[in-house]
Design an enzyme around this catalytic site. Structure first.
Site, PDB file in Angstrom:
ATOM      1  N   GLU A   1     -13.179  -1.504  -1.123  1.00  0.00           N
ATOM      2  CA  GLU A   1     -13.568  -2.294  -2.624  1.00  0.00           C
ATOM      3  C   GLU A   1     -14.962  -3.651  -2.235  1.00  0.00           C
ATOM      4  O   GLU A   1     -14.831  -3.926  -2.655  1.00  0.00           O
ATOM      5  CB  GLU A   1     -12.193  -2.410  -3.134  1.00  0.00           C
ATOM      6  CG  GLU A   1     -12.472  -2.705  -4.690  1.00  0.00           C
ATOM      7  CD  GLU A   1     -13.195  -1.767  -5.850  1.00  0.00           C
ATOM      8  OE1 GLU A   1     -13.067  -0.460  -5.077  1.00  0.00           O
ATOM      9  OE2 GLU A   1     -13.550  -2.053  -6.600  1.00  0.00           O
TER      10      GLU A   1
ATOM     11  N   GLU B   1     -21.423   0.813  -6.407  1.00  0.00           N
ATOM     12  CA  GLU B   1     -21.429   2.010  -5.133  1.00  0.00           C
ATOM     13  C   GLU B   1     -22.661   1.719  -4.133  1.00  0.00           C
ATOM     14  O   GLU B   1     -22.341   2.479  -3.307  1.00  0.00           O
ATOM     15  CB  GLU B   1     -21.883   2.765  -6.589  1.00  0.00           C
ATOM     16  CG  GLU B   1     -21.590   3.100  -7.568  1.00  0.00           C
ATOM     17  CD  GLU B   1     -19.867   3.477  -6.897  1.00  0.00           C
ATOM     18  OE1 GLU B   1     -19.791   4.537  -6.622  1.00  0.00           O
ATOM     19  OE2 GLU B   1     -19.276   3.202  -8.393  1.00  0.00           O
TER      20      GLU B   1
ATOM     21  N   HIS C   1     -20.160   0.378  -1.628  1.00  0.00           N
ATOM     22  CA  HIS C   1     -19.552   1.481  -0.990  1.00  0.00           C
ATOM     23  C   HIS C   1     -19.918   2.521   0.160  1.00  0.00           C
ATOM     24  O   HIS C   1     -19.849   2.664   0.930  1.00  0.00           O
ATOM     25  CB  HIS C   1     -18.822   2.293  -2.147  1.00  0.00           C
ATOM     26  CG  HIS C   1     -17.893   1.962  -2.360  1.00  0.00           C
ATOM     27  ND1 HIS C   1     -16.944   1.041  -2.354  1.00  0.00           N
ATOM     28  CD2 HIS C   1     -17.255   1.719  -3.895  1.00  0.00           C
ATOM     29  CE1 HIS C   1     -15.856   1.181  -3.174  1.00  0.00           C
ATOM     30  NE2 HIS C   1     -16.412   1.212  -4.308  1.00  0.00           N
TER      31      HIS C   1
END
Lengths: 496, 496
Positions: free
Chosen positions: B291, B262, B265
């Site tokens: 991704e 995460e 991202h």
């Protein structure tokens, strides 16, 4: 009721209310969660939502619908519909009668004013803050004029917080209260009794305690939360109510009473008719009534013998070492400590109201022109000496202590004491009707109080003004007598 | 650039973006904070904001501005303006070409589909789910037709997630990848090496570790947060990025790798040009590129020797008893455990891509009609056996394991493996350029990798498609070769 115009109005009010609730959530999240570097985006989000909220309530079609319903275009309105339409009118007028440039000017001035206040307070420099106050006063008067209240701008400000309220109503009530408080304060301060200072409580135990207490008195955590914020506040309707508290205070019971206070606000919102929360029928009656609910739980209930009969064992379980050498009577006296101080927010519930009366007197004189802004510090100190018997050592501890005036929130302070009066009067009625009883509290049962408030206060929404609500719920006109009686009954036995 | 039309368009895109960010926050708050009984209000809030967001981007004036700018009404566009206008066109078309009834039908079907899937999965009852899939396929084809892609609906779905992508591009890449993976998996599974199962880690230590790790690799917590949610996700732009994780998993390192993922991202969002976050210039290029960023940090960096040279001592400090009898090599093997399983989300990074390839094959056949919905379970099991060498014991563990298709999210899975391919190719370039080095990692320095990604990936916004971005950043066409090389280099020495 239902009719074409009315249903259309309700749909529009619903959208406005939902946008308002999104704005509230953005505000809550800003205080509770927002990363320090994310303020710019949050500002944009708030501006966009505020503009859409304003557009929703000021939409010309809302004005047409309200006007049509007012003249009975859709047939006669029942009582509830009349309440909804009356409040839609009030909100629509507020949203449309203020020119956009004025709204912008006021918002900018409010932001500037806040920063000027913070700076002036840090430096105890009233002179740098005086021009801000002068401008804010001017803007308040202009706002009143836009709303057709140019002849009575201070009453306009009072009515903004508590519908129907005016200085002519408040004046005699506060005068009687001040007169009655003086001998109570004298008796207490001359009693020679000094409450003990409790040792600090670990934060984890504070958190456990306040969760248990607020849940036990009736806050519904399936529709609400408790988080941490620098300045405790609550937002939200009964549909999603978010309270905040803080733990790092020298007074170990501060977080608990602050949480009970916020839970009182929250239980009011949760008690409003859920199916109506988009309209005036499901919204709080005003600041004073709201404050009556928080204060009733914080003070009348939260400082009672019965309440502590139930919670004292748990308190001792959570903080065994801190309370090891504190007797039950010493604990109860510490919970009900009274000591006049110069700071309003640090005041006990006996002297607190004198600080509000001071601000009410000064606001009236500022609006009438009897008092010039430049003379405020002297007037402040003289009034505090007369009412509380103390004089601040600096303007930082005096006229600069409150944030409210920095963004033009005049007429707000009286609601605190109106709330205290309403709380005491509701309490007297509940005690008389055996709805509020130490025996129940001592068993941990607070449900009769909450049920009674649901039925007599919460269920009414905005149907009544503060005065009407008191009359309906207690069968008597609002009077400071009940607050004085309550304070005498609670404090004189402790301080003699 | 600046011009009357362009500036007006930017202002409109800004408003749409801000409303989108409010919708994101409502979603985040729903997963992280919302009281269970407050879902109804949240639904209303989300509906109002979604409707306003849709209105902002579908406004006719936006169409006029885009059309005017496209034909040069305001003079020639520079490259950046062309990117902004191209994406405004795409978003405006998406928002206007789908009839409102279709959008409503799809949303309702998505909600029904989710519940039908959850029920079918619990009961391992594919037959009850089959009609949902048939309807979702039908709706996807209709959606493609509305957007002028009725002749190639699956390519439309792929392009939705990764602009410019098509089955003709992906097919050969995935075939080459599957072929290359087979011997790697065979070598590993026949090696006889079995990674140790680590003892569970206390949650408090997991929380400390993942905060330190994500901060150290470069997530900026002054513009972001980490909270707990049932299903880890991130939302937000670089202006306010919110990650979530969970701790109650049997695998003690799961929360860490999920958090690094995460954070990957989040660092992408935080690296996008801040001054442009309202337009395509400051927004992520697509799902596959997104991704690639999360996977690169999670796998290439997070499972590297250098990374663990730095963090192993800290891990042992936090979990001394749990790791007391685990050697460094045993720990590193546990971190890089490979074991084929039937569940995609439980798969290691070697076999994971085979699960994606299975879904890509099946989606193509569903859209072409070669495969009937009723024959899905059999096709699923046969393909899994061919690619991974396993057969699920029930449809629950097979065709019913993923949520994606339940609301019609076809064409989404390939992005995962495209992301893995891109990550490995970027990594190869960084290793070659000595930007990524175990020596730096072992000293806790990850800044060169982040700086390189900022310059070569993040700064581009949506200027490039996935293929263009790879070409520009690595100097070579996208190829599975780099992923295969990386997997061989990392895993074969461990499993021989």
């Amino acid at each position: 009721m239902t009719s074409a115009l009315y249903d259309e109005l309700i749909a529009k009010l619903r959208k406005a209310h939902v946008l308002g609730s999104v704005g509230d959530l953005l505000m809550w999240d800003e205080q509770v969660n927002l990363p320090a570097g994310s303020a710019e985006l949050r500002g944009e989000q708030q501006a966009v939502i505020a503009q859409l909220h304003h557009a929703a309530i000021s939409e010309p079609r809302v004005g047409e619908l309200v006007a049509g319903l007012e003249v009975g275009q859709d047939g006669p309105l029942d009582d509830d519909a009349r309440t909804v339409v009356r409040w839609a009118r009030r909100d629509h007028d507020r949203a449309t009668k203020l020119p956009p440039e004025f709204v912008r000017e006021k918002a900018e001035q409010g932001s500037r004013g806040f920063h000027a206040w913070a700076k002036a307070r840090a430096a105890s420099d009233f002179a740098s803050y005086a021009p801000v106050l002068a401008t804010n006063l001017e803007l308040a008067k202009r706002e009143a004029a836009y709303l057709g209240r140019g002849d009575s701008p201070y009453d306009y400000m009072l009515d903004k917080h508590d519908p129907g309220m005016s200085a002519a109503i408040i004046g005699p009530l506060f005068a009687e209260l001040a007169e009655g408080l003086a001998p109570i304060v004298r008796t207490i301060t001359s009693s020679g009794k000094t409450p003990r200072t409790l040792a600090p409580f670990p934060i984890e135990g504070q958190r456990t305690l306040l969760r248990e207490v607020t849940e036990r008195i009736g806050f519904d955590y399936t529709r609400g939360r408790m988080d941490v914020a620098l300045h405790p506040f609550s937002i939200g309707s009964g549909a999603d109510n978010r309270m905040t508290t803080r733990y790092d205070t020298p007074d170990p019971l501060d977080s608990l009473f602050s949480a009970i206070h916020e839970a009182g606000h929250g239980m009011y919102e949760q008690g409003l008719p859920r199916e109506h929360y988009h309209t005036a029928l499901g919204q709080a009656a005003g600041m004073g009534v709201h404050e009556s609910q928080s204060r009733l739980w914080e003070n009348q209930v939260g400082r009672s013998r019965g309440f502590w009969a139930f919670f004292e064992p748990r308190l001792r379980e959570l903080f065994p070492t801190q309370l090891a050498d504190v007797s039950s009577e010493e604990l109860y006296l510490a919970i009900n400590a009274v000591e006049p101080v110069v700071i309003r927010t640090a005041s006990d519930e006996v002297t607190y109201n004198l600080h509000v009366i001071l601000r009410f007197e000064i606001e009236q004189k500022l609006f009438s022109g009897e008092l010039a802004v430049a003379d405020l510090p002297a007037a402040w100190n003289a009034t505090l000496q007369r009412l509380v018997g103390l004089t601040p050592t600096s303007d930082k501890e005096g006229v600069l202590q409150d944030v409210h005036w920095s963004d033009g929130s005049f007429g707000y302070f009286p609601s605190y004491t109106l709330g205290n009066m309403v709380a005491a009067q509701l309490w007297a009625t509940m005690v008389e009707a055996k709805v509020a009883s130490d025996d129940d509290f001592a068993r941990g049962d607070f449900s009769k109080v909450l049920d009674w408030l649901h039925a007599n206060v919460h269920a009414r929404g905005k149907r009544d003004t503060l005065l009407e609500l008191v009359r309906r719920a207690t069968g008597r006109e609002l009077s400071p007598r009940y607050l004085l009686d309550y304070l005498r009954a609670r404090y004189l036995p402790l301080y003699t």
